[in-house]
Design a protein around this motif. Structure first.
Motif, PDB file in Angstrom:
ATOM      1  N   UNK A   1     -20.572   4.882  15.258  1.00 43.37           N
ATOM      2  CA  UNK A   1     -19.873   5.774  14.342  1.00 43.37           C
ATOM      3  C   UNK A   1     -18.396   5.386  14.238  1.00 43.37           C
ATOM      4  N   UNK A   2     -17.899   5.296  13.017  1.00 46.62           N
ATOM      5  CA  UNK A   2     -16.498   4.943  12.800  1.00 46.62           C
ATOM      6  C   UNK A   2     -15.574   6.144  12.922  1.00 46.62           C
ATOM      7  N   UNK A   3     -16.135   7.353  12.767  1.00 45.15           N
ATOM      8  CA  UNK A   3     -15.334   8.566  12.887  1.00 45.15           C
ATOM      9  C   UNK A   3     -16.089   9.582  13.732  1.00 45.15           C
ATOM     10  N   UNK A   4     -15.383  10.165  14.690  1.00 47.41           N
ATOM     11  CA  UNK A   4     -15.926  11.261  15.488  1.00 47.41           C
ATOM     12  C   UNK A   4     -15.304  12.597  15.096  1.00 47.41           C
ATOM     13  N   UNK A   5     -14.049  12.551  14.703  1.00 43.48           N
ATOM     14  CA  UNK A   5     -13.303  13.719  14.285  1.00 43.48           C
ATOM     15  C   UNK A   5     -12.481  13.324  13.060  1.00 43.48           C
ATOM     16  N   UNK A   6     -12.165  14.291  12.217  1.00 41.20           N
ATOM     17  CA  UNK A   6     -11.348  13.954  11.059  1.00 41.20           C
ATOM     18  C   UNK A   6     -10.566  15.183  10.587  1.00 41.20           C
ATOM     19  N   UNK A   7      -9.424  14.882   9.974  1.00 45.50           N
ATOM     20  CA  UNK A   7      -8.584  15.894   9.333  1.00 45.50           C
ATOM     21  C   UNK A   7      -8.448  15.506   7.873  1.00 45.50           C
TER      22      UNK A   7
ATOM     23  N   UNK B   1       0.812  -1.201   0.000  1.00 49.35           N
ATOM     24  CA  UNK B   1       0.000   0.000   0.000  1.00 49.35           C
ATOM     25  C   UNK B   1       0.851   1.257   0.000  1.00 49.35           C
ATOM     26  N   UNK B   2       0.212   2.408  -0.111  1.00 53.65           N
ATOM     27  CA  UNK B   2       0.967   3.658  -0.239  1.00 53.65           C
ATOM     28  C   UNK B   2       1.700   4.091   1.031  1.00 53.65           C
ATOM     29  N   UNK B   3       1.240   3.627   2.196  1.00 55.42           N
ATOM     30  CA  UNK B   3       1.865   4.041   3.455  1.00 55.42           C
ATOM     31  C   UNK B   3       2.970   3.056   3.812  1.00 55.42           C
ATOM     32  N   UNK B   4       4.184   3.563   3.906  1.00 48.74           N
ATOM     33  CA  UNK B   4       5.329   2.725   4.273  1.00 48.74           C
ATOM     34  C   UNK B   4       5.508   2.642   5.782  1.00 48.74           C
ATOM     35  N   UNK B   5       5.262   3.759   6.450  1.00 53.69           N
ATOM     36  CA  UNK B   5       5.486   3.810   7.904  1.00 53.69           C
ATOM     37  C   UNK B   5       4.631   4.936   8.480  1.00 53.69           C
ATOM     38  N   UNK B   6       4.095   4.721   9.663  1.00 53.82           N
ATOM     39  CA  UNK B   6       3.339   5.768  10.355  1.00 53.82           C
ATOM     40  C   UNK B   6       3.630   5.688  11.847  1.00 53.82           C
ATOM     41  N   UNK B   7       3.779   6.849  12.445  1.00 49.79           N
ATOM     42  CA  UNK B   7       4.049   6.958  13.873  1.00 49.79           C
ATOM     43  C   UNK B   7       3.051   7.939  14.482  1.00 49.79           C
ATOM     44  N   UNK B   8       2.438   7.525  15.577  1.00 50.20           N
ATOM     45  CA  UNK B   8       1.579   8.408  16.361  1.00 50.20           C
ATOM     46  C   UNK B   8       2.190   8.531  17.748  1.00 50.20           C
ATOM     47  N   UNK B   9       2.356   9.768  18.194  1.00 52.46           N
ATOM     48  CA  UNK B   9       2.861   9.991  19.552  1.00 52.46           C
ATOM     49  C   UNK B   9       2.201  11.249  20.107  1.00 52.46           C
ATOM     50  N   UNK B  10       2.397  11.502  21.392  1.00 57.57           N
ATOM     51  CA  UNK B  10       1.661  12.605  22.022  1.00 57.57           C
ATOM     52  C   UNK B  10       2.501  13.290  23.079  1.00 57.57           C
ATOM     53  N   UNK B  11       2.220  14.572  23.247  1.00 52.50           N
ATOM     54  CA  UNK B  11       2.676  15.311  24.420  1.00 52.50           C
ATOM     55  C   UNK B  11       1.438  15.873  25.109  1.00 52.50           C
TER      56      UNK B  11
ATOM     57  N   UNK C   1       1.003  11.664  -1.336  1.00 49.75           N
ATOM     58  CA  UNK C   1      -0.238  11.579  -2.125  1.00 49.75           C
ATOM     59  C   UNK C   1      -0.897  12.947  -2.257  1.00 49.75           C
ATOM     60  N   UNK C   2      -1.875  13.000  -3.135  1.00 45.63           N
ATOM     61  CA  UNK C   2      -2.603  14.263  -3.284  1.00 45.63           C
ATOM     62  C   UNK C   2      -3.459  14.543  -2.067  1.00 45.63           C
ATOM     63  N   UNK C   3      -4.091  13.505  -1.518  1.00 45.10           N
ATOM     64  CA  UNK C   3      -4.939  13.705  -0.332  1.00 45.10           C
ATOM     65  C   UNK C   3      -4.544  12.736   0.760  1.00 45.10           C
ATOM     66  N   UNK C   4      -4.696  13.209   1.989  1.00 45.56           N
ATOM     67  CA  UNK C   4      -4.483  12.378   3.171  1.00 45.56           C
ATOM     68  C   UNK C   4      -5.644  12.634   4.113  1.00 45.56           C
ATOM     69  N   UNK C   5      -6.401  11.592   4.403  1.00 42.94           N
ATOM     70  CA  UNK C   5      -7.550  11.692   5.299  1.00 42.94           C
ATOM     71  C   UNK C   5      -7.250  10.940   6.589  1.00 42.94           C
ATOM     72  N   UNK C   6      -7.481  11.614   7.706  1.00 39.92           N
ATOM     73  CA  UNK C   6      -7.236  11.020   9.018  1.00 39.92           C
ATOM     74  C   UNK C   6      -8.551  11.026   9.785  1.00 39.92           C
ATOM     75  N   UNK C   7      -9.091   9.850  10.031  1.00 36.27           N
ATOM     76  CA  UNK C   7     -10.308   9.726  10.819  1.00 36.27           C
ATOM     77  C   UNK C   7      -9.975   9.265  12.220  1.00 36.27           C
TER      78      UNK C   7
ATOM     79  N   UNK D   1      -7.863   5.988  11.413  1.00 34.77           N
ATOM     80  CA  UNK D   1      -7.843   5.433  10.064  1.00 34.77           C
ATOM     81  C   UNK D   1      -7.151   6.479   9.192  1.00 34.77           C
ATOM     82  N   UNK D   2      -5.986   6.117   8.652  1.00 34.93           N
ATOM     83  CA  UNK D   2      -5.193   7.047   7.858  1.00 34.93           C
ATOM     84  C   UNK D   2      -5.230   6.566   6.415  1.00 34.93           C
ATOM     85  N   UNK D   3      -5.767   7.398   5.517  1.00 41.62           N
ATOM     86  CA  UNK D   3      -5.972   6.993   4.129  1.00 41.62           C
ATOM     87  C   UNK D   3      -5.226   7.925   3.183  1.00 41.62           C
ATOM     88  N   UNK D   4      -4.365   7.354   2.350  1.00 43.09           N
ATOM     89  CA  UNK D   4      -3.641   8.095   1.319  1.00 43.09           C
ATOM     90  C   UNK D   4      -4.325   7.860  -0.020  1.00 43.09           C
TER      91      UNK D   4
END
Length: 684
Positions: A507-513, A468-478, A493-499, A642-645
């Motif tokens: 509901x599968x998504x409450x917030x999205x970017x 798939x288009x995503x090779x690596x993803x990291x989520x971290x927080x402060x 990619x042209x678009x990146x959707x983050x649910x 859910x991160x979609x490229x």
């Protein structure tokens, strides 16, 4: 608005670089604490009292070895650090005060104002600094807060014995403390210990009281109208003083008596703010904001008090609303343009002219992603980069000096995590607010010094898909942000959707970017039932798009109002229109409002989303806002992303441990050099 503010900041930066110090030389060492003229105290004798500063109809005057200083620029210092409530005042260590004082000196600050008694370490470190830098001391403006604020409760007044006696005792302790002669036990919410550092020779002024609450003042004035009153030896209320003003006069006299017994006199003022100013504001839409007045002209020193008094005001450029349209305020100009904030300060000066000077003892704008109020000239209550906020503060400080104000105190030295704001407070768990740092709560971002959170321990998740288009993803927080870093196999990619699925339910998504890298745009959206604006207003529908399934994330910056100037519709900040850029403070292109960026050379997109824009009322306890009004508080296990490229997605289940502690680092904000230049120019 961002383009207009950027042009303003550029102009202020250029203007700030043209000043000279007292010797007309800007090529030498400006950063050292002993740079500039000799500011060592040179008190005078007035009737047997030692007077370092005096304040009367001729203005404010601080006596130093290099002459009388008539404008005192300074900074306000709070009584807390991140992860603590202000009542935990004893947690600030000596090393922290030492670092803060050194930073203030390097910024050109000549005076620090504190609101209440700090721990002994503050006074010890102030004495140490001033003795080690005798020609460049940091002067003290000592505040006296009400230990018992129950006068705001229904049926109570300032004259209630618990309120009155607690304040009297506090004034005695404060006088003893600054003279190094106090020992009192530590109690919850109050500093204590052994105070043996005598800093009285550097006390430039005293400010007593609080931002007076209008309904409580009105109740005091009515209930205690006939309360007996005797003028004091050093301060006396005038014949037309209200009951509140007579009560204040009594306590100003108490403090003056303690100081006179020790042979000293300095200006003593009552605290105030525009909400309780003595002026009439016929265009103010909120009755609360023009309900009562507390007038320093009714609380005056006698001839026995040479230190005098001044009008002390916490005055901000965005509040109350009367500043936006009150007739006459735009007749005052600053830098060639009508300026309503300058006009308001000028109106205060006119009221007190001939009797006492005005000192603006709190002012500033926050460098926050969120905002809570719009203002003339773009000086909003937030939505400023660090560079913009520092430049605006510098500009206002120069304005005050130009108007002949006796001093200006920037709010504040460091960012404070515990602060709340009206348009986010209903979205938060109040008792744990100090444990995280919300970018949408502007009150937490007024500092000259940032308090940046470090990564939360054990709060990181990574994936490496086999295809798939995503090779690596990291989520971290402060304690402020959830960070997502996504690297792609075949370019961005042209678009990146983050649910983000935060709450349990169908509901599968409450917030999205939604990022459109090709167009250079990004939006943060919230599911309709979770839009937090529903908690901030009773108006329904609360926005023209309130019926849509998904809402752009917004903050309500003004509720709709109806006043003498007619109706003003509700106003919003589209904080969900995300800013592209780098948030690395070391990068010359640093933008503190930036939340996403494309790194083409690394085939990576980086995003940071405030916890609050993912619906968290308290990330430190994994508490999220649910549906309903008031909102249900829901404890969650984590966030299912859910991160979609370009439409091809990967799941990332992100969780983190609950925390009561996390690290942070202090950093002088970008653009602070412009503010430092103003301090040095105005107090060389």
């Amino acid at each position: 608005m961002r383009a207009t503010v950027a042009l303003l900041v550029a102009a202020l930066v250029l203007a700030g670089c043209s000043g000279q110090d007292g010797d007309g030389d800007r090529d030498g060492d400006r950063g050292g604490p002993d740079a500039g003229s000799d500011w060592s105290p040179a008190p005078v004798d007035r009737g047997g009292l030692t007077v370092l500063a005096e304040s009367d109809g001729d203005g404010f005057r601080l006596h130093t070895s290099s002459g009388t200083k008539t404008f005192l620029p300074g900074v306000n210092l709070g009584s807390t650090t991140p992860l603590h409530q202000p009542g935990e005042v004893g947690t600030i260590e000596a090393e922290t005060y030492r670092r803060w004082l050194e930073g203030m000196a390097e910024t050109g600050i000549r005076a620090v104002r504190v609101y209440t008694l700090h721990p002994p370490a503050f006074y010890t470190e102030l004495e140490r600094w001033n003795e080690e830098h005798p020609q460049a001391p940091i002067y003290l403006v000592q505040g006296a807060y009400l230990p018992d604020e129950s006068y705001v409760e229904a049926g109570r007044t300032l004259y209630d014995p618990a309120v009155d006696e607690a304040f009297s005792a506090e004034l005695a302790d404060l006088s003893d403390a600054v003279h190094g002669d106090l020992s009192r036990p530590e109690r919850p919410g109050r500093a204590g210990g052994d105070y043996d550092a005598d800093v009285s020779q550097w006390v430039a002024a005293w400010i007593l009281g609080v931002e007076w609450e209008p309904p409580a003042v009105l109740r005091t004035d009515r209930a205690e109208a006939d309360a007996p009153y005797e003028p004091g030896e050093f301060f006396a209320a005038t014949d037309d003083a209200t009951a509140t003003e007579r009560w204040i006069a009594t306590h100003l006299d108490e403090l003056a008596a303690y100081e006179a017994d020790r042979g000293t006199s300095a200006p003593v003022a009552l605290a105030n703010w525009p909400t309780a100013d003595p002026l009439d504001h016929p265009t103010e839409p909120s009755p609360y904001e023009d309900l009562v007045g507390v007038d320093a002209m009714h609380v005056l020193p006698t001839d026995a008090w040479p230190g005098g008094t001044f009008a002390s005001f916490h005055a901000y450029p965005y509040y109350p609303d009367f500043q936006r349209d009150e007739p006459g305020l735009d007749e005052t100009t600053w830098q060639g343009e009508p300026d309503r904030y300058a006009g308001y300060l000028a109106s205060l000066q006119e009221h007190f002219a001939g009797t006492m000077p005005l000192l603006v003892t709190e002012f500033g704008v926050p460098a926050s992603l969120g905002s809570a109020h719009l203002a003339p000239a773009g000086r909003d209550q937030g939505d400023h980069t660090e560079q913009e906020a520092m430049a605006m503060n510098a500009d206002m400080l120069r304005m005050m000096a130009d108007l002949g104000v006796g001093g200006g105190f920037v709010f504040e030295w460091t960012d404070e995590w515990f602060k709340r704001t009206w348009n986010t407070v209903q979205h938060q768990v109040g008792e744990r607010r100090q444990l995280w740092h919300d970018p949408l709560t502007n009150e937490q971002y007024f500092g000259i010094v940032a308090t940046d959170p470090e990564p939360v321990a054990d709060a990181a998740t990574e994936i490496s898909p086999e295809g798939g288009p995503i090779e690596y993803a990291l989520v971290w927080a402060d304690a402020s942000w959830v960070h997502l870093e996504v690297t792609f196999r075949d370019g961005v990619p042209q678009t990146l959707d983050i649910g983000a699925d935060v709450l349990p339910g169908p509901q599968r998504e409450d917030y999205r970017v939604r990022i459109d890298a090709a167009a250079g745009t990004a939006r943060a959206e919230v599911r309709r039932a979770l839009d937090p604006i529903r908690l901030d207003t009773l108006t329904r529908p609360y926005h023209p798009e309130a019926g849509e399934d998904w809402h752009l994330f917004r903050l309500l910056t003004n509720r709709s109002t109806t006043g003498p100037q007619g109706e003003r519709p509700a106003e919003y900040l589209d904080v969900g229109d995300l800013v592209e850029g780098t948030w690395d403070p070391e990068d010359p292109d640093y933008d503190s409002l930036a939340t996403w960026q494309v790194l083409e050379d690394d085939d990576r997109v980086e995003v940071r989303v405030p916890w609050s824009m993912l619906g968290f009322a308290d990330p430190s306890s994994r508490t999220a806002l649910g549906e309903g009004d008031p909102a249900e508080l829901v404890t969650v296990d984590g966030i299912d992303f859910e991160v979609a490229a370009d439409g091809v997605g990967e799941a990332i289940d992100f969780t983190w441990p609950e925390w009561n502690f996390t690290g942070y680092v202090e950093r002088r904000k970008a653009g602070a050099d412009v503010l430092a230049e103003a301090f040095r120019d105005l107090a060389p």
